[in-house]
Design an enzyme around this catalytic site. Structure first.
Site, PDB file in Angstrom:
ATOM      1  CG  HIS A 102      47.626  39.106  24.243  1.00 10.13           C
ATOM      2  ND1 HIS A 102      48.928  39.139  24.711  1.00 10.13           N
ATOM      3  CD2 HIS A 102      46.873  38.621  25.274  1.00 10.13           C
ATOM      4  CE1 HIS A 102      48.953  38.713  25.971  1.00 10.13           C
ATOM      5  NE2 HIS A 102      47.723  38.378  26.326  1.00 10.13           N
ATOM      6  CB  CYS A 124      44.793  41.547  33.215  1.00  9.51           C
ATOM      7  SG  CYS A 124      44.196  41.167  31.542  1.00  9.51           S
ATOM      8  N   GLY A 126      46.121  35.777  33.374  1.00  6.23           N
ATOM      9  CA  GLY A 126      45.229  34.668  33.678  1.00  6.23           C
ATOM     10  C   GLY A 126      45.564  34.030  35.015  1.00  6.23           C
ATOM     11  CB  CYS A 153      48.801  37.742  29.730  1.00  6.96           C
ATOM     12  SG  CYS A 153      47.413  36.725  29.195  1.00  6.96           S
TER      13      CYS A 153
END
Length: 419
Positions: free
Chosen positions: A374, A404, A406, A116
């Protein structure tokens, strides 16, 4: 700016390593942003880009960057593109996009996948390459067509994983579905569903207001594309706004949605980021080079940091990455004017806001990923355009982008506006 300098001088006197780039101080060697630009973000499989390929999205935003800045494309040494889902890391499509956009074959292209934060990592790669003297001018970008490459038919995790490796501590946690990591954050840190729905509603309300008042106009490059109806008939359209924003969303209406990942869970389709399509690009060089070329300066890259966290609660990453980047710069949370915190899930966003002690009025003032989506590889670059244009609008100076990641990470970066 005096308060920033005093903080930095104090950190130096205390023995802390002085930051390479200082807030409020201009140097010819500063890594500056000439232009940060993004496409609209649209709903995957339903929105304006549902029939648009990732190479066209990326190629269009790269063309937009050339159009807005009037830079000679032969001056761009390298383009780094963040993406997550495409086969082969999107390397071939990124090269195709650059050539389509008008860059010569002498401009090199690379791709990067830090989940991300891929778009932000791409920008940081270019910034570091310029700092190291490896290149003079570069573009950090990000793109994701989740319509094309995201879903049950697209496997992001290998079919087979070593049994021996899986027995190691925390390894199995790396493949927990992201929605369940959100549930883990919610349960472990006692974040009630009501707080999550209220946060999600605020995101939509802020984004709707920003759209109505034209606050996104400067950062968005409209895209001319084609869309097909149910019979396959194509129509040419211009997409110029994010299409996932729901002005009517309220905490009460979101509270009626069913949990998406576990029967008694708190994460729903309404308080999680939308699955989306979009692209963004950022043109960087040294301040001395920008002045030599007569180019405007939108902002300055100051520093970045990545922090690891337990994979099962990957959403807490920003709570560790933000302090890490602040330590590098000698800044405090209170000195941040705007924080673009990616809203992967309301659970983790609420946790990070509360843990870091952030002023909610400074967090995502134009809404976030819950409201407009996103696109995985795009978001990190998209946040920079959203941040810099809002710092300018508010006549503020210092901002932070963070997300954050993954697998169990957080990433954050500090930027200074020079409007």
């Amino acid at each position: 700016m005096a308060s920033f300098r005093l903080t930095q001088v104090a950190s130096h006197l205390n023995g802390t390593k002085a930051p390479r780039t200082q807030i409020g101080v201009q140097s010819p060697d500063d890594i500056i942003i000439v232009q940060a630009l993004r496409t609209p973000i649209t709903r995957a499989r339903k929105g304006g880009f549902k029939d648009t390929t990732s190479e066209y999205l990326l190629g269009t935003i790269l063309r937009g960057l050339l159009e807005r800045t009037h830079i000679d494309p032969t001056l761009v040494d390298d383009i780094c593109v963040g993406n997550v889902c495409p086969p082969g890391g999107g390397a071939t499509t990124a090269r195709m996009a650059a050539l389509y956009a008008g860059f010569p074959n002498t401009t090199s292209v690379q791709t990067v996948n830090r989940q991300c934060s891929s778009g932000l990592q791409a920008v940081v790669h270019i910034a570091h390459a310029i700092q190291a003297g490896m290149i003079d001018v570069g573009i950090g970008a990000g793109v994701e067509s989740m319509t094309q490459f995201y879903g049950p038919q697209h496997k992001l995790i290998p079919d087979t994983i070593s049994d021996e490796v899986m027995e190691a501590p925390q390894v199995a946690d790396c493949i927990i579905p992201m929605g369940l990591t959100s549930e883990n954050v919610s349960a472990e840190f006692c974040i009630p569903r009501s707080k999550q729905d209220a946060f999600a509603a605020l995101s939509h309300q802020r984004a709707a207001r920003a759209q109505k008042l034209g606050y996104f106009n400067e950062e968005i490059y409209p895209v001319r594309t084609k869309i097909a109806d149910k019979d396959g008939k194509e129509t040419e359209i211009i997409v110029d706004r994010d299409d996932g924003v729901r002005p009517e969303a309220t905490a009460e209406s979101l509270g009626k949605l069913r949990a998406a990942f576990s029967a008694d869970g708190a994460t729903t389709a309404g308080n999680a980021s939308q699955v989306s399509d979009g692209a963004a690009a950022v043109l960087l060089m040294k301040r001395s080079r920008a002045k030599e070329l007569g180019l405007p300066i939108q902002g300055k890259f100051v520093a970045s940091a990545v922090a690891g966290v337990p994979p099962r609660i990957m959403g807490v990453g920003p709570a560790y990455a933000v302090p890490a980047v602040l330590k590098k710069t000698g800044l405090t949370v209170a000195q941040l004017d705007i924080i673009e915190l990616n809203e992967a899930f309301a659970s983790q966003a609420v946790y990070c806001v509360e843990t870091l002690g952030l002023d909610i009025n400074k967090v995502n003032p134009k809404g976030g990923a819950i409201a407009f989506g996103h696109p995985l590889g795009c978001t990190g670059a998209r946040q920079i355009s959203t941040l810099l244009t809002e710092l300018k609008r508010q006549d503020k100076r210092v901002g932070c982008t963070t997300m954050c990641i993954g697998g169990g990470f957080g990433m954050a970066a500090i930027f200074e506006s020079e409007h």
